[in-house]
Design a protein around this motif. Structure first.
Motif, PDB file in Angstrom:
ATOM      1  N   LYS A 446       5.887  10.523  -3.644  1.00 42.98           N
ATOM      2  CA  LYS A 446       4.821  10.502  -2.641  1.00 42.98           C
ATOM      3  C   LYS A 446       3.613   9.701  -3.131  1.00 42.98           C
ATOM      4  O   LYS A 446       2.938   9.024  -2.350  1.00 42.98           O
ATOM      5  N   GLU A 447       3.344   9.782  -4.440  1.00 40.70           N
ATOM      6  CA  GLU A 447       2.243   8.999  -5.005  1.00 40.70           C
ATOM      7  C   GLU A 447       2.550   7.502  -4.913  1.00 40.70           C
ATOM      8  O   GLU A 447       1.680   6.688  -4.572  1.00 40.70           O
ATOM      9  N   VAL A 448       3.794   7.146  -5.240  1.00 42.72           N
ATOM     10  CA  VAL A 448       4.211   5.741  -5.147  1.00 42.72           C
ATOM     11  C   VAL A 448       4.061   5.234  -3.716  1.00 42.72           C
ATOM     12  O   VAL A 448       3.563   4.131  -3.466  1.00 42.72           O
ATOM     13  N   LEU A 449       4.469   6.061  -2.765  1.00 43.60           N
ATOM     14  CA  LEU A 449       4.393   5.675  -1.356  1.00 43.60           C
ATOM     15  C   LEU A 449       2.950   5.542  -0.897  1.00 43.60           C
ATOM     16  O   LEU A 449       2.588   4.595  -0.187  1.00 43.60           O
ATOM     17  N   ALA A 450       2.085   6.491  -1.321  1.00 42.74           N
ATOM     18  CA  ALA A 450       0.675   6.458  -0.921  1.00 42.74           C
ATOM     19  C   ALA A 450      -0.039   5.237  -1.494  1.00 42.74           C
ATOM     20  O   ALA A 450      -0.846   4.590  -0.812  1.00 42.74           O
ATOM     21  N   LEU A 451       0.261   4.908  -2.764  1.00 35.43           N
ATOM     22  CA  LEU A 451      -0.379   3.754  -3.402  1.00 35.43           C
ATOM     23  C   LEU A 451       0.106   2.437  -2.789  1.00 35.43           C
ATOM     24  O   LEU A 451      -0.681   1.510  -2.564  1.00 35.43           O
ATOM     25  N   SER A 452       1.416   2.343  -2.540  1.00 35.96           N
ATOM     26  CA  SER A 452       1.952   1.110  -1.945  1.00 35.96           C
ATOM     27  C   SER A 452       1.407   0.911  -0.533  1.00 35.96           C
ATOM     28  O   SER A 452       1.109  -0.218  -0.126  1.00 35.96           O
ATOM     29  N   ALA A 453       1.236   2.015   0.207  1.00 37.71           N
ATOM     30  CA  ALA A 453       0.681   1.924   1.565  1.00 37.71           C
ATOM     31  C   ALA A 453      -0.763   1.457   1.531  1.00 37.71           C
ATOM     32  O   ALA A 453      -1.221   0.722   2.419  1.00 37.71           O
ATOM     33  N   ALA A 454      -1.505   1.867   0.491  1.00 36.27           N
ATOM     34  CA  ALA A 454      -2.899   1.439   0.352  1.00 36.27           C
ATOM     35  C   ALA A 454      -2.989  -0.080   0.209  1.00 36.27           C
ATOM     36  O   ALA A 454      -3.845  -0.738   0.809  1.00 36.27           O
ATOM     37  N   ALA A 455      -2.078  -0.636  -0.603  1.00 28.70           N
ATOM     38  CA  ALA A 455      -2.086  -2.091  -0.812  1.00 28.70           C
ATOM     39  C   ALA A 455      -1.592  -2.848   0.410  1.00 28.70           C
ATOM     40  O   ALA A 455      -2.030  -3.964   0.685  1.00 28.70           O
ATOM     41  N   GLU A 456      -0.677  -2.248   1.164  1.00 24.32           N
ATOM     42  CA  GLU A 456      -0.039  -2.938   2.293  1.00 24.32           C
ATOM     43  C   GLU A 456      -0.698  -2.655   3.643  1.00 24.32           C
ATOM     44  O   GLU A 456      -0.279  -3.210   4.651  1.00 24.32           O
ATOM     45  N   GLU A 457      -1.735  -1.813   3.680  1.00 27.79           N
ATOM     46  CA  GLU A 457      -2.281  -1.352   4.961  1.00 27.79           C
ATOM     47  C   GLU A 457      -2.761  -2.483   5.853  1.00 27.79           C
ATOM     48  O   GLU A 457      -2.614  -2.441   7.075  1.00 27.79           O
ATOM     49  N   THR A 458      -3.339  -3.519   5.272  1.00 31.95           N
ATOM     50  CA  THR A 458      -3.892  -4.621   6.081  1.00 31.95           C
ATOM     51  C   THR A 458      -2.882  -5.732   6.346  1.00 31.95           C
ATOM     52  O   THR A 458      -3.192  -6.709   7.028  1.00 31.95           O
ATOM     53  N   SER A 459      -1.683  -5.600   5.785  1.00 29.39           N
ATOM     54  CA  SER A 459      -0.678  -6.657   5.929  1.00 29.39           C
ATOM     55  C   SER A 459       0.116  -6.494   7.217  1.00 29.39           C
ATOM     56  O   SER A 459       0.406  -5.377   7.648  1.00 29.39           O
ATOM     57  N   ASN A 460       0.493  -7.622   7.813  1.00 28.68           N
ATOM     58  CA  ASN A 460       1.343  -7.619   9.004  1.00 28.68           C
ATOM     59  C   ASN A 460       2.798  -7.906   8.659  1.00 28.68           C
ATOM     60  O   ASN A 460       3.631  -8.065   9.555  1.00 28.68           O
ATOM     61  N   LEU A 468       4.415   1.633   5.650  1.00 30.04           N
ATOM     62  CA  LEU A 468       3.441   2.411   6.428  1.00 30.04           C
ATOM     63  C   LEU A 468       4.149   3.379   7.372  1.00 30.04           C
ATOM     64  O   LEU A 468       3.694   4.512   7.571  1.00 30.04           O
ATOM     65  N   SER A 469       5.264   2.924   7.953  1.00 32.90           N
ATOM     66  CA  SER A 469       6.033   3.785   8.844  1.00 32.90           C
ATOM     67  C   SER A 469       6.618   4.973   8.078  1.00 32.90           C
ATOM     68  O   SER A 469       6.631   6.109   8.576  1.00 32.90           O
ATOM     69  N   LYS A 470       7.100   4.726   6.853  1.00 34.64           N
ATOM     70  CA  LYS A 470       7.656   5.798   6.017  1.00 34.64           C
ATOM     71  C   LYS A 470       6.578   6.824   5.672  1.00 34.64           C
ATOM     72  O   LYS A 470       6.826   8.043   5.679  1.00 34.64           O
ATOM     73  N   CYS A 471       5.368   6.326   5.387  1.00 36.23           N
ATOM     74  CA  CYS A 471       4.237   7.219   5.114  1.00 36.23           C
ATOM     75  C   CYS A 471       3.964   8.131   6.308  1.00 36.23           C
ATOM     76  O   CYS A 471       3.734   9.330   6.159  1.00 36.23           O
ATOM     77  N   ALA A 472       3.985   7.528   7.501  1.00 34.43           N
ATOM     78  CA  ALA A 472       3.689   8.289   8.722  1.00 34.43           C
ATOM     79  C   ALA A 472       4.740   9.364   8.974  1.00 34.43           C
ATOM     80  O   ALA A 472       4.409  10.508   9.303  1.00 34.43           O
TER      81      ALA A 472
END
Length: 733
Positions: A446-460, A468-472
Motif C-alpha cells: 500500500k505504501e508503494v502504491l501511495a508513493l507511486s500515485a503521488a508521483a503519477e497524479e499529474t500525468s495523463n 491511480l485507478s488501483k489506488c481508488a
C-alpha cells in the motif's frame, strides 16, 4: 505522369575515380553546408584519408586516400557513418526548401455567389434565345457587339476573373487559365456570338459551383464534428460583474466564466473554481479531466460538472480547435505532389492554346476555328481533377471521424510501403491495469502504491491512470506531495515529506544510483508474462515494482493484415518500453521488426533512416513521445481516444475513434482517390484533344466547342464527387 523519381538523400555515389583519388556525390551535402568543417575534420582524423574537400553546390566530395590500406567500400562506409550524424538536420533543411515550391491557394468563391451568377446567366441565355442573339452576327460594328445585353452580362459575370487573369499576366509575365477564359469570352463577343460567351461562363460556373459545394460540405462536416455552436460567453469584468458577450469580442487577458453544461470557447488557464471537463473533441481523451486552479483548458471542451473562471491565453482563430479547423479547411490547398504538378502542367499548357489559336488562324484564315483553340483547353479540367477529388475525400473522411490535413497526405498514404507503430495506446488499448505489486522486505504494498500515485497524479499517461485507478479501488489515499517533474520516456519524480520519490523504468532509476538488482528476478518473471514493469524508489532505495498490462486492441492484427494486402511491405514496432515487452507484443502482432527503450528523438531518427532508403513511411502513435516521429513521417497518424494534443497537432491525419480498422479504411479511400484522379486526367485529355482535332478541322462550331470543353470539366468534378459517398465502412468491419 507527374511523379518525380525518388531520391535517396544519404546515398553516396562514386562519379569519378583514379587510384588514391575519388569523387563522390551525395544529395545531403547541399543541406548540411554549415557543417563542412566538422565533416572534413572527421574525415581527416582517419589516417588513411590524406585530403578532402566538399562542393555543396554540386553536392560532391573529393577524397584523396591511401588505396593500399583502404578500398572504395570501406571509404563509403566511413563517409556514411560521419554523414549519418547530420541526418536530422539535412531532412529539416530539405523540407524547408521543398515548402518554398508549394503552389499558393487558388481563388475560391462562395457557393451563394456562384448560385446568383448561375441564375443571372441562365436568364441572359434565355433572353438571348428569345432575341435570336445566339445567331452569329458579324455585320454589327465591333463596338455594338459589346453593347447588347448578353455581351454586357457576360463581361459583368467575368469581372472576378479579370484581377487574376490580367493581374497574373502582368505579374508572372505568363498567361494563366483565367487569362485564357477572358480571352475566349472577349473573342466570342468580337465575332458577334455573345451566347457562346455566356455558355462558356455558365458551364464553367457549374463546375466551380460543384467544387465549392464540395468544400462547403467539408467545412460543415468539420464544424459538426467539432461541435462548435456557442456564439456567446460570460465575461467577468474588473468590478466583479458578469455579462454575456459575443465570442468574437473576447481577447487575450479577458476572464471568462464557464458553467456546467457550457462549452469553453477560449484556450486559457483556470483562475478559480473546479470542474470536470470533457475535452475529447480536442485531445481525443476518452476520460473527462478534473480542472483545478492552474490547469490548462482548450476551446471546444465541455464542462460536465462545476464552474470555473478562465484567464484567456488564446481566442478566436488562435485557439487549438480553430487551428485544427483551419488546417483541415485548407487541406485541399496543402497540395499533393500530383496536384502541384497538375497545376504547373496546366499553367504551361495555357500559352500552348494561344499559339495553337494563332497557328490555326494562319493556316485556315478562320477566326471561328482559331477561337475554338482558346475555348477548348486542358488547364481547367486538369486543375479541378485533383482539387475536387481531394476535397471530396477529406469530406468523406471527416464524416467518419477522421481529420486529414492535406491532399498531399492522401497521395502519400496511397504510395506508402512502410508502417511504424507505437505500442502503448496504439497497438494496445491504452487502458492498462495493475496486475502485480511486488515489494522489497519490510515495505507494505500500500505504501508503494501511495508513493507511486503521488508521483503519477499529474500525468495523463495510461500507466499512470492504471496506478491511480488501483489506488481508488483499494481505497488508498494518495500521499501528499510537492511539485512533479516529468522525464519524457523515463519516469516521474516528486517529493513526499522531503523524500525524493521516483517512478519509472529501470534505466531511469539506475541513472539516479538506485540498485534495482534486488527485484531483478521478479521483474523478469513479470516481463515474461507480458507485463510492463514500473520501478518505485524513495531517495536511493528501491521500494518495489508494479506489473501493469495493457490489453491488445481488438481488430489490430486484422487491420495490419489488411494493410499488408493493400501494399504495406514492412511493419515495425518502435516503443519506449523495455525490449522484452516490445518483443512480446511484436510476436503477438506479427510485425517484421521492433525496437524498445527508445527516446522520442530515436523514433524520429528511425523514420528518417527508413526515408533515406526511399521508403514511404506511415507513423501511427498517440503520445507526446510520438510527436517528433509523427512530424517527420510522410504520413503521421494519431490513433484513438487517448491521443495527446501534441500528437494531434503534429500528426497529418487524426483518427478520433479507437477502431484500428480505420487505418485500412483510410488507405483504401486514398488509393481510390488516386484512381479517380488518374481517371480524371484521362477524361480531360481525351475529350479536349478530340475537341481540338475536330475544331481545327472546322467540324465543331464555337458553341459546341465550349459545350464539349466545359462538359469534360463537369465530368471530372462529378467523377470526383463520387468520393463524397464512397462507402469504406465495409473495410472497418
Amino acid at each position: 505522369m507527374f511523379k518525380k523519381g525518388k531520391t535517396d538523400l544519404l546515398e553516396i555515389k562514386s562519379i569519378h575515380e583514379l587510384p588514391g583519388r575519388i569523387r563522390f556525390h551525395c544529395e545531403a551535402l547541399y543541406y548540411i553546408r554549415e557543417f563542412n568543417e566538422e565533416i572534413l575534420n572527421s574525415l581527416l582524423s582517419t589516417n588513411m584519408i590524406k585530403k578532402a574537400s566538399i562542393n555543396n553546390i554540386t553536392k560532391n566530395m573529393l577524397i584523396y586516400y591511401d588505396n593500399t590500406k583502404l578500398d572504395k567500400k570501406d571509404l563509403i562506409k566511413i563517409i556514411s557513418e560521419i554523414l549519418s550524424n547530420y541526418t536530422m538536420f539535412a531532412y529539416k533543411q530539405k523540407r524547408k526548401e521543398d515548402s518554398k515550391d508549394i503552389v499558393t491557394r487558388e481563388r475560391e468563391e462562395d457557393v451563394k455567389d456562384i448560385g446568383k451568377r448561375l441564375i443571372i446567366n441562365t436568364s441572359l441565355i434565355g433572353y438571348s434565345c428569345l432575341k435570336n442573339n445566339h445567331i452569329i452576327n458579324t455585320n454589327l460594328p465591333i463596338y455594338n457587339r459589346f453593347l447588347n445585353i448578353p455581351a454586357l452580362g457576360a463581361l459583368y459575370l467575368t469581372k472576378s476573373l479579370f484581377k487574376d487573369g490580367i493581374g497574373g499576366l502582368i505579374k508572372n509575365k505568363r498567361p494563366n487559365a483565367d487569362t485564357l477564359t477572358i480571352s475566349s469570352i472577349i473573342a466570342s463577343i468580337l465575332v458577334g456570338n455573345s451566347s457562346s460567351a455566356l455558355t462558356i461562363i455558365l458551364l464553367s460556373d457549374i463546375a466551380e459551383f460543384m467544387t465549392s459545394y464540395t468544400m462547403k460540405k467539408t467545412r460543415d462536416s468539420i464544424a459538426h464534428m467539432m461541435n462548435l455552436n456557442d456564439d456567446f460567453v460570460w465575461k467577468k469584468y474588473e468590478d466583479g460583474s458578469v455579462k454575456k458577450v459575443l465570442v468574437e469580442n473576447i481577447k487575450e487577458g479577458d476572464k471568462v466564466v464557464v458553467h456546467t453544461g457550457e462549452k469553453i470557447c477560449v484556450d486559457g488557464v483556470v483562475l478559480s473554481g473546479e470542474a470536470v471537463v470533457d475535452q475529447s473533441a480536442v485531445t481525443g481523451e476518452y476520460m473527462p479531466d478534473i480542472k483545478k486552479i492552474g490547469s490548462e483548458v482548450f476551446s471546444g471542451s465541455l464542462v460536465k460538472n462545476g464552474n470555473i473562471i478562465v484567464d484567456t491565453k488564446r481566442a478566436g482563430d488562435n485557439t487549438v480547435v480553430s487551428r485544427i479547423i483551419n488546417m483541415v479547411e485548407n487541406a485541399p490547398y496543402n497540395k499533393a505532389q500530383i496536384q502541384d504538378y497538375a497545376d504547373k502542367f496546366s499553367n504551361y499548357l495555357v500559352p500552348f492554346n494561344f499559339l495553337l489559336a494563332g497557328a490555326t488562324y494562319l493556316a485556315t484564315k478562320s477566326f471561328t476555328r482559331a477561337l475554338n483553340m482558346m475555348v477548348i483547353d486542358y488547364s481547367c479540367g486538369i486543375k479541378l481533377s485533383t482539387a475536387a477529388a481531394f476535397s471530396a475525400t477529406i469530406n468523406n473522411a471527416v464524416k467518419q471521424g477522421i481529420l486529414i490535413k492535406g491532399g498531399n497526405y492522401i497521395e502519400a498514404m496511397a504510395e506508402a510501403d512502410t508502417l511504424i507503430l507505437d505500442k502503448t495506446g496504439t497497438l494496445t488499448e491504452g487502458r492498462p491495469e495493475v496486475l502485480d505489486i511486488i515489494t522489497v522486505s519490510d515495505v507494505d504494498y500500500k505504501e508503494v502504491l501511495a508513493l507511486s500515485a503521488a508521483a503519477e497524479e499529474t500525468s495523463n499517461h495510461p500507466m499512470a491512470k492504471a496506478i491511480l485507478s488501483k489506488c481508488a479501488t483499494e481505497g488508498i489515499d494518495i500521499a501528499h506531495h510537492g511539485e512533479t517533474l516529468t522525464h519524457v520516456s523515463k519516469g516521474m519524480e516528486t517529493t513526499v515529506n522531503e523524500d525524493i520519490i521516483r517512478v519509472g523504468n529501470k534505466s531511469y532509476l539506475q541513472e539516479n544510483n538506485v540498485d534495482t538488482d534486488i527485484l531483478e528476478n521478479k521483474s523478469e518473471e513479470l516481463i515474461k508474462q507480458g507485463q510492463s514493469v514500473i520501478y518505485v524508489s524513495k531517495n536511493d532505495k528501491l521500494m518495489g515494482i508494479i506489473g501493469i498490462q495493457d490489453k491488445m486492441r481488438d481488430n489490430m492484427k486484422k487491420s495490419l493484415n489488411n494493410l499488408r494486402y493493400q501494399g504495406i511491405d514492412e511493419v515495425l514496432l518502435l516503443t519506449g518500453d523495455l525490449k522484452e515487452q516490445a518483443s512480446i507484443v511484436a510476436k503477438k502482432m506479427g510485425v517484421d521488426d521492433y525496437e524498445g527503450e527508445l527516446l522520442p528523438e530515436d523514433k524520429a531518427k528511425s523514420v528518417l533512416k527508413l526515408q533515406s532508403k526511399n521508403s514511404k513511411v506511415i507513423m501511427v502513435g498517440d503520445g507526446i513521445n510520438d510527436a517528433p516521429a509523427l512530424a517527420y513521417a510522410d504520413v503521421g497518424i494519431s490513433l484513438g481516444c487517448g491521443c495527446t494534443d501534441a500528437a494531434i497537432e503534429t500528426s497529418d491525419i487524426t483518427i478520433q475513434s479507437d477502431d484500428p480498422m480505420a487505418l485500412p479504411a483510410i488507405m483504401s479511400l486514398s488509393k481510390n482517390t488516386m484512381k479517380v484522379v488518374r481517371q480524371n486526367f484521362g477524361i480531360v485529355i481525351g475529350i479536349n484533344t478530340l475537341g481540338l482535332v475536330f475544331s481545327a478541322a472546322g467540324a465543331l462550331p464555337v458553341f459546341w466547342g465550349a459545350v464539349l470543353h466545359n462538359s469534360s470539366t463537369i465530368f471530372v468534378v462529378s467523377n470526383s464527387i463520387r468520393l463524397l459517398f464512397a462507402n469504406v465502412s465495409n473495410v472497418r468491419k
